[in-house]
Design a protein around this motif. Structure first.
Motif, short mmCIF file in Angstrom:
data_model
loop_
_atom_site.label_atom_id
_atom_site.label_comp_id
_atom_site.label_asym_id
_atom_site.label_seq_id
_atom_site.Cartn_x
_atom_site.Cartn_y
_atom_site.Cartn_z
N GLU A 1 -14.94 21.54 47.24
CA GLU A 1 -15.08 21.10 45.84
C GLU A 1 -13.85 20.32 45.39
O GLU A 1 -13.97 19.30 44.69
N LYS A 2 -12.67 20.78 45.77
CA LYS A 2 -11.43 20.09 45.39
C LYS A 2 -11.36 18.70 46.01
O LYS A 2 -11.07 17.71 45.32
N GLN A 3 -11.65 18.60 47.31
CA GLN A 3 -11.58 17.31 47.98
C GLN A 3 -12.63 16.35 47.47
O GLN A 3 -12.38 15.14 47.37
N ALA A 4 -13.80 16.88 47.13
CA ALA A 4 -14.86 16.02 46.60
C ALA A 4 -14.44 15.41 45.26
O ALA A 4 -14.66 14.22 45.01
N LEU A 5 -13.81 16.21 44.41
CA LEU A 5 -13.37 15.72 43.10
C LEU A 5 -12.32 14.63 43.26
O LEU A 5 -12.44 13.54 42.68
N LEU A 6 -11.28 14.88 44.05
CA LEU A 6 -10.20 13.91 44.19
C LEU A 6 -10.68 12.66 44.93
O LEU A 6 -10.29 11.53 44.58
N GLY A 7 -11.53 12.84 45.94
CA GLY A 7 -12.08 11.69 46.65
C GLY A 7 -12.94 10.84 45.75
O GLY A 7 -12.90 9.60 45.81
N ASN A 8 -13.70 11.49 44.89
CA ASN A 8 -14.54 10.78 43.94
C ASN A 8 -13.71 9.98 42.95
O ASN A 8 -14.02 8.82 42.63
N LEU A 9 -12.63 10.58 42.44
CA LEU A 9 -11.74 9.87 41.52
C LEU A 9 -11.10 8.67 42.19
O LEU A 9 -10.98 7.60 41.59
N ALA A 10 -10.69 8.83 43.44
CA ALA A 10 -10.06 7.72 44.17
C ALA A 10 -11.04 6.56 44.33
O ALA A 10 -10.68 5.39 44.13
N GLU A 11 -12.28 6.88 44.68
CA GLU A 11 -13.29 5.84 44.85
C GLU A 11 -13.57 5.13 43.53
O GLU A 11 -13.67 3.90 43.47
N LYS A 12 -13.66 5.89 42.45
CA LYS A 12 -13.96 5.29 41.15
C LYS A 12 -12.78 4.50 40.60
O LYS A 12 -12.97 3.49 39.91
N ALA A 13 -11.55 4.93 40.91
CA ALA A 13 -10.37 4.17 40.49
C ALA A 13 -10.35 2.80 41.16
O ALA A 13 -10.09 1.78 40.52
N GLN A 14 -10.64 2.78 42.44
CA GLN A 14 -10.66 1.51 43.18
C GLN A 14 -11.78 0.61 42.67
O GLN A 14 -11.59 -0.60 42.48
N LEU A 15 -12.95 1.19 42.43
CA LEU A 15 -14.08 0.43 41.91
C LEU A 15 -13.75 -0.17 40.55
O LEU A 15 -14.05 -1.35 40.28
N THR A 16 -13.13 0.61 39.69
CA THR A 16 -12.78 0.14 38.34
C THR A 16 -11.83 -1.04 38.40
O THR A 16 -12.02 -2.05 37.71
N GLU A 17 -10.81 -0.91 39.21
CA GLU A 17 -9.84 -2.00 39.35
C GLU A 17 -10.51 -3.26 39.88
O GLU A 17 -10.28 -4.37 39.35
N GLN A 18 -11.35 -3.13 40.90
CA GLN A 18 -11.99 -4.29 41.51
C GLN A 18 -12.92 -5.01 40.52
O GLN A 18 -12.87 -6.24 40.38
N ILE A 19 -13.76 -4.26 39.82
CA ILE A 19 -14.74 -4.89 38.93
C ILE A 19 -14.05 -5.53 37.73
O ILE A 19 -14.34 -6.68 37.36
N LEU A 20 -13.13 -4.80 37.09
CA LEU A 20 -12.49 -5.34 35.89
C LEU A 20 -11.67 -6.58 36.19
O LEU A 20 -11.62 -7.52 35.40
N ASN A 21 -11.02 -6.60 37.35
CA ASN A 21 -10.18 -7.75 37.68
C ASN A 21 -10.97 -8.98 38.11
O ASN A 21 -10.39 -10.05 38.32
N ARG A 22 -12.29 -8.83 38.22
CA ARG A 22 -13.13 -10.01 38.46
C ARG A 22 -13.26 -10.88 37.22
O ARG A 22 -13.58 -12.06 37.30
N ALA A 23 -13.06 -10.26 36.07
CA ALA A 23 -13.34 -10.96 34.81
C ALA A 23 -12.12 -11.75 34.34
O ALA A 23 -10.99 -11.25 34.35
#
Length: 483
Positions: free
Chosen positions: A365-387
């Motif tokens: 459960e701990k690794q899933a949470l942190l891994g999920n946050l890492a994936e979403k942080a990278q996704l957020t940076e990539q999408i927003l910086n396209r604009a």
């Protein structure tokens, strides 16, 4: 005759209370409630539902509670469950151990000894495991609080002395979490702002702090330097070198270091690591560890537990006069945490260990949470910086993004004519167009002439992807409308 004028009005009330800004949405919160009611009444909107992307409330956005935590809490709350086979034996053992520490084995008692004596000893053990057993950690220097917000108000109210010739100054970063500005206002202190370096990933710049400090000493007495690590709203994580710089500055300028470390478990950026101020302070040797006064905070509302509704945390004091603690304990009595929250903190600070029946589930459960946050942080940076017109720094920790957005001058003038900050206008327009609820950067403070939004990384990843795409599409339309 006795005046019949109303005693409590906006004009007569304590103006320090009137000026606080939590909750952080302000007028956006009011409008979001109205829109939700309109949707329920069948009024047509260009979207089907409100999408909340503004709060760090893990469980409200879909995270399931940590299984072991809730199992132990359930067993302590209703001990008859200890006879049931559905609960793992290690959860039962933990619950029985906690119940022995409670008065008459009940969470319904005040349990003052458990809160004031037993739990601080367990917190001290946690801190030693985190930082190294060779560094001192006296349980008598630890106070259990009803969450970090209450702890901040409690400690600052102790530090501020309005009988002195100059008002007390409290140094806070820009951007900051709004509770700091509100606590400063409530205590009738002076907020002394220093800017984080956005161009360097929101790093702390000691030169900026010194510039603000020296300017502030002309009109107030700065006593406290507040640091949030990992950062809220920025998502940055301080390097060890920067923490050392801050400790040296506190020693040289005689400042109380105020370390907000509630996101210490939420580290997921490549190469990022959490270094507690306490550990670094002692590793720098007696010249600093015996001089610098440090107050640090932690809580169960963030991290992997995400128990926002159960308010409990702790404060550790380093190099604080022991006689002060009598006053602190009296102040704390105004903010006593619920026993259920306290026992949850007991459990999360000493989670299942290898070999325990619940260990594999807990780690997964701990690794899933942190891994999920890492994936979403990278996704957020990539999408927003396209604009065009949006820039998002790398997100290393906590659970938020704080991107800078471009706002055309005509929109700035329109916002000013309506008595709004320009990024508040942007968030209002976004809300009406998409149903997405964000926080405006102006609620957190920002460098003059820059505009930001804070958004949470907590929605499920596909929903977050949709939110991000809608934000950049709306920003494009917004830019075109006001170009």
């Amino acid at each position: 005759m006795i005046s019949r004028k109303k005693l409590v009005t906006l004009e007569s009330m304590n103006q320090n209370v009137r000026n606080i800004r939590v909750p952080i949405l302000g007028s956006l919160s009011i409008r979001a409630v109205e829109i939700q009611r309109e949707i329920e009444e069948g009024i047509h909107k260009p979207f089907g539902k409100l999408t909340a992307c503004h709060l760090g409330d893990l469980q409200a956005t879909g995270q399931k509670p940590i299984t072991f935590l809730r199992q132990v809490a359930a067993l302590c709350t209703y001990p008859d469950l200890l006879e049931m086979s559905q609960f793992p034996e290690d959860a039962k053992r933990r619950a029985r151990a906690i119940l022995k520490d409670l008065n008459n084995g009940s969470i319904g008692s005040y349990n003052q000894e458990y809160i004031d004596i037993t739990l601080p000893c367990k917190i001290a053990d946690f801190i030693k495991k985190r930082d190294g057993v060779e560094y001192p950690c006296d349980p008598r220097n630890i106070i259990v609080s009803g969450g970090t917000s209450q702890a901040i108000v409690c400690v600052l109210s102790m530090v501020v002395n309005n009988e002195e010739a100059l008002k007390t100054g409290i140094m806070v970063s820009v951007p900051y979490y709004p509770i700091y500005a509100d606590a400063v206002a409530l205590c009738e202190a002076v907020k002394v702002q220093f800017e984080l370096d956005e161009e360097d990933g929101w790093s702390v710049n000691v030169t900026n702090i010194l510039r603000s400090l020296h300017a502030a000493r002309k009109h107030c007495n700065p006593k406290v330097l507040c640091v949030i690590n990992p950062g809220n709203p920025t998502g940055h994580v301080l390097s060890r070198d920067r923490i050392e710089d801050l400790i040296r500055l506190a020693a040289e300028e005689n400042l109380l270091l105020f370390a907000d470390e509630v996101y210490q478990e939420n580290i997921f950026g490549p190469g990022a690591a959490f270094h507690s101020f306490k550990k670094v302070l002692y590793e720098m040797g007696p010249h600093y560890s015996e001089r610098v006064q440090l107050v640090s905070f932690n809580s169960i509302s963030k991290g992997i537990s995400g128990e926002c509704g159960l308010r409990a945390g702790y404060i550790e004091f380093v190099n604080i006069d022991p006689s002060v603690f009598e006053i602190l304990h009296m102040l704390k009595s105004f903010y006593e945490p619920p026993v259920t929250a306290v026992l949850m903190m007991d459990v999360i600070l000493d989670p299942p260990q290898p070999g325990d029946q619940s260990y594999e589930t807990f780690i997964a459960e701990k690794q899933a949470l942190l891994g999920n946050l890492a994936e979403k942080a990278q996704l957020t940076e990539q999408i927003l910086n396209r604009a065009a017109g949006i820039h998002c720094n790398p997100i290393q920790g906590a659970m938020y993004a704080f991107p800078r957005i471009q706002i055309p001058e005509p929109a700035v003038r329109l916002a000013q004519s309506q008595g709004l900050d320009p990024d508040v206008l942007f968030c209002h327009r976004l809300l009406e167009d998409t149903g997405i609820v964000l926080c405006a950067g102006s609620y957190f403070g920002q460098v003059e002439g820059t505009y930001h939004i804070r958004l949470s990384l907590l929605p499920p990843i596909e929903e977050l992807r949709s939110i991000l795409e809608q934000i950049i599409a709306f920003h494009g339309r917004f830019m075109e409308e006001f170009s």
